[in-house]
Design a protein around this motif. Structure first.
Motif, PDB file in Angstrom:
ATOM      1  N   SER A 178      42.386  31.846  25.773  1.00  0.00           N
ATOM      2  CA  SER A 178      42.277  32.934  24.506  1.00  0.00           C
ATOM      3  C   SER A 178      40.702  32.781  24.569  1.00  0.00           C
ATOM      4  O   SER A 178      39.957  32.246  24.859  1.00  0.00           O
ATOM      5  N   SER A 179      40.682  32.720  22.852  1.00  0.00           N
ATOM      6  CA  SER A 179      39.064  32.482  22.513  1.00  0.00           C
ATOM      7  C   SER A 179      38.639  32.075  20.770  1.00  0.00           C
ATOM      8  O   SER A 179      40.529  32.152  19.874  1.00  0.00           O
ATOM      9  N   SER A 180      38.376  31.583  20.573  1.00  0.00           N
ATOM     10  CA  SER A 180      38.431  30.287  19.440  1.00  0.00           C
ATOM     11  C   SER A 180      39.101  30.764  18.825  1.00  0.00           C
ATOM     12  O   SER A 180      39.914  29.844  18.339  1.00  0.00           O
ATOM     13  N   PRO A 181      39.478  31.925  17.882  1.00  0.00           N
ATOM     14  CA  PRO A 181      40.217  32.174  16.659  1.00  0.00           C
ATOM     15  C   PRO A 181      41.832  31.997  16.879  1.00  0.00           C
ATOM     16  O   PRO A 181      42.709  31.799  16.578  1.00  0.00           O
ATOM     17  N   GLY A 182      41.849  33.018  18.225  1.00  0.00           N
ATOM     18  CA  GLY A 182      43.215  32.809  19.057  1.00  0.00           C
ATOM     19  C   GLY A 182      43.568  30.897  19.264  1.00  0.00           C
ATOM     20  O   GLY A 182      44.549  31.366  19.256  1.00  0.00           O
TER      21      GLY A 182
END
Lengths: 234, 355
Positions: free
Chosen positions: B77-81
């Protein structure tokens, strides 16, 4: 052999096959040989390493580049500028369209069908056999057919782009060329050109290659590298 | 198989398959969506499973369930996820299940932007969710290293029965580099029979395995947390990894930097070397455990006058650097965090201004 591409050229191919670097270098090559050139970034798929990164260089070279408006450049939204259709209605000597990867990236072409009616265009599929899913003739043919279905247009030529970026060597270029000849034979598509990193050009035996060569001066580089300089004539 | 040209995201997906992980649950987010895209093609070829969750929270519990049942499993995923997944990661750490989480960081806070950043350093290294736990965190600087770390992550997760994170900035996910998948990285079989709820068929003992994170008795919970603490201490003793660059020279400044940021620093160091100025670099490859002793040793070399932490974050790595340098040299921060990567020229100017 000289590269004889002119008119509307649509650059398609597998995700990551090197379409943008090829399109940029085709634009630079055509402009350097004195032609009027325009290019549109139609990549609605890829967030990084895009045509937009050479905006300043192209402005110095007087290459007309069509991008989404500045405020949307990093918006991660599929933005299709109406200027692209305008560009296709009034093509310059060389009009390059850098399309996004795979069939997903090519879908957008279908929306330009009107603007392309009655126009002669070449749709060229870029192949780097050193990429996943590009390393078999069947894989390349499957991608061709997916792109044609998504874009509702016909691919009518191949561009060989065998490379491992900084680790490219002459052997890879020759075997990539031979692989592309096989794809060409299996698909009945002409091999328009192959690419060679500019610094390897002196080592290439042109008699070994059956098509024109586009020297690549790499422009899309990570932040710790510099793009290969391009001479700007006044 | 020779080298192939791959995007970091694709290479991470392929590395997981080579590590024997055929279970992938995820939710797409830029700049890591190519992992899912790639595995959509590749996992069915290997008889594996990719299921897209309805959210990252759901994904984190899919991972928990699969890991508890003894399946090698990962997500990206990436940061907010990753923030959304942090609840599930806390449960997984407490229940001692092995799983691999890949965070291809983008700029923040909030929705932020899609360009590269290292904004999640503290989140990743200081216990990502509620409670009191740590993940083992590795930070690749190249696509090849992303492959090697991903392949190493699964056996490490099983060794410690703990979540392991690969923390890469957006460039790691998006850039293309030549990679190979070395045979020697073949991953050993899982130790799951000792802990997984995978049925009694293959067990030697009659003991039942139980996966849980609920401890109502405070003394039991205290004992549980002491046992977890001992695991983190073992990681600190056994798993620290870092690269030392140009430290055999008499450098006046020591840079500490990780991920792709360290490669920009190396370009700057090479250019300064041509001007006759030597600069040292310590590049943490594990962020937890942090290579503090290496940083301290390099910082206190006689020639070294100051230490600078160069990051794509607003002063996060610098906290760990200060923690280990303990005031023996001045420690400062330099960086950017909005998607722009500091250039070699900006680093050179900053280093010169420090002297």
């Amino acid at each position: 052999m000289e590269i004889k591409l002119s008119g509307i050229i649509l650059i398609v191919g597998n995700y990551g096959s090197g379409k943008t670097e090829v399109a940029i270098n085709l634009a630079i090559g055509s402009r350097t040989s004195g032609k009027d050139v325009q290019i549109a970034d139609l990549d609605l798929v890829n967030p990084y390493f895009r045509t937009r990164e050479v905006k300043d260089l192209f402005s110095d070279l007087s290459i007309n580049i069509v991008l989404p408006p500045d405020q949307y450049l990093n918006a991660d939204l599929p933005i299709l500028s109406p200027a692209v259709a305008g560009m296709l209605r009034n093509p310059q000597e060389v009009t390059l369209i850098d399309v996004g990867g795979d069939d997903a990236g090519a879908i957008v072409l279908a929306s330009l069908a009107d603007a392309l009616t009655d126009k002669n265009y070449r749709m060229l599929q870029v192949v780097n056999p050193l990429r996943p899913f590009n390393d078999s003739v069947e894989g390349c043919l499957a991608m061709r057919s997916k792109i044609e279905t998504a874009s509702k247009m016909q691919v009518n030529g191949l561009i060989g782009n065998a490379n491992l970026i900084n680790e490219t060597n002459i052997e890879m270029i020759y075997s990539g060329h031979d692989f592309l000849k096989d794809v060409s034979q299996a698909s009945s598509l002409p091999l328009e050109l192959i690419t060679v990193p500019a610094h390897l050009m002196p080592e290439i035996d042109t008699a070994r290659v059956s098509c024109p060569i586009l020297p690549i001066k790499r422009q899309l580089v990570p932040p710790w590298e510099k793009p290969v300089p391009v001479a700007i004539k006044p | 198989m020779g080298k192939v040209l791959m995007k970091g995201n694709e290479a991470i997906g392929e590395a997981a398959i080579r590590a024997g992980c055929l279970n992938y649950f995820a939710y797409p987010i830029t700049p890591q969506s190519e992992v899912a895209e790639y595995l959509t093609h590749r996992l069915p070829e290997e008889g594996g499973v990719f299921l897209q969750g309805e959210s990252e929270v759901a994904v984190s519990y899919m991972i928990f369930g699969a890991a508890a049942a003894g399946a090698r499993v990962f997500t990206t995923s990436s940061s907010p996820g990753i923030s959304l997944m942090s609840e599930g990661i806390s449960y997984i750490a407490s229940a001692q299940c092995p799983a691999v989480f890949v965070n291809i960081m983008r700029g923040g806070p909030g929705l932020g932007g899609i360009l590269p950043s290292q904004a999640d350093y503290l989140q990743a290294t200081k216990g990502i969710g509620h409670g009191d736990f740590r993940m083992l965190v590795m930070a690749p600087a190249s696509v090849q290293e992303a492959v090697e770390m991903t392949m190493a992550a699964f056996p490490l997760a099983e060794k410690y029965r703990n979540p392991v994170m690969i923390l890469g900035d957006g460039l790691i996910g998006q850039m293309m580099e030549p990679v190979d998948f070395p045979e020697h990285l073949k991953t050993p079989p899982s130790n799951k029979n000792a802990w997984a709820t995978n049925g009694m068929d293959t067990r030697q003992s009659e003991a039942r395995n139980l996966v849980k994170s609920l401890y109502l008795d405070p003394e039991q919970l205290n004992q549980h947390n002491l046992m977890l603490k001992a695991k983190y201490e073992q990681m600190e003793a056994e798993e620290v990894k870092a690269e030392a660059y140009n430290v055999d020279k008499d450098y006046k400044i020591l840079i500490v930097s990780y991920g792709t940021m360290s490669r920009v620093c190396k370009t700057a160091i090479m250019q300064l070397k041509q001007e006759g100025l030597e600069i040292g670099l310590i590049r943490p490859q594990t962020l937890f455990p942090f290579p503090g002793e290496m940083v301290l040793q390099a910082a206190t070399k006689d020639s070294c006058q100051a230490v600078v932490s160069i990051e794509m974050s607003m002063g996060q790595l610098v906290e760990d650097v200060e923690r280990y340098v303990k005031g023996q040299r001045p420690v400062s921060w330099f960086g950017k965090c909005g998607g722009e990567v500091p250039t070699p020229e900006e680093i050179i100017d900053h280093i010169k201004a420090m002297l």
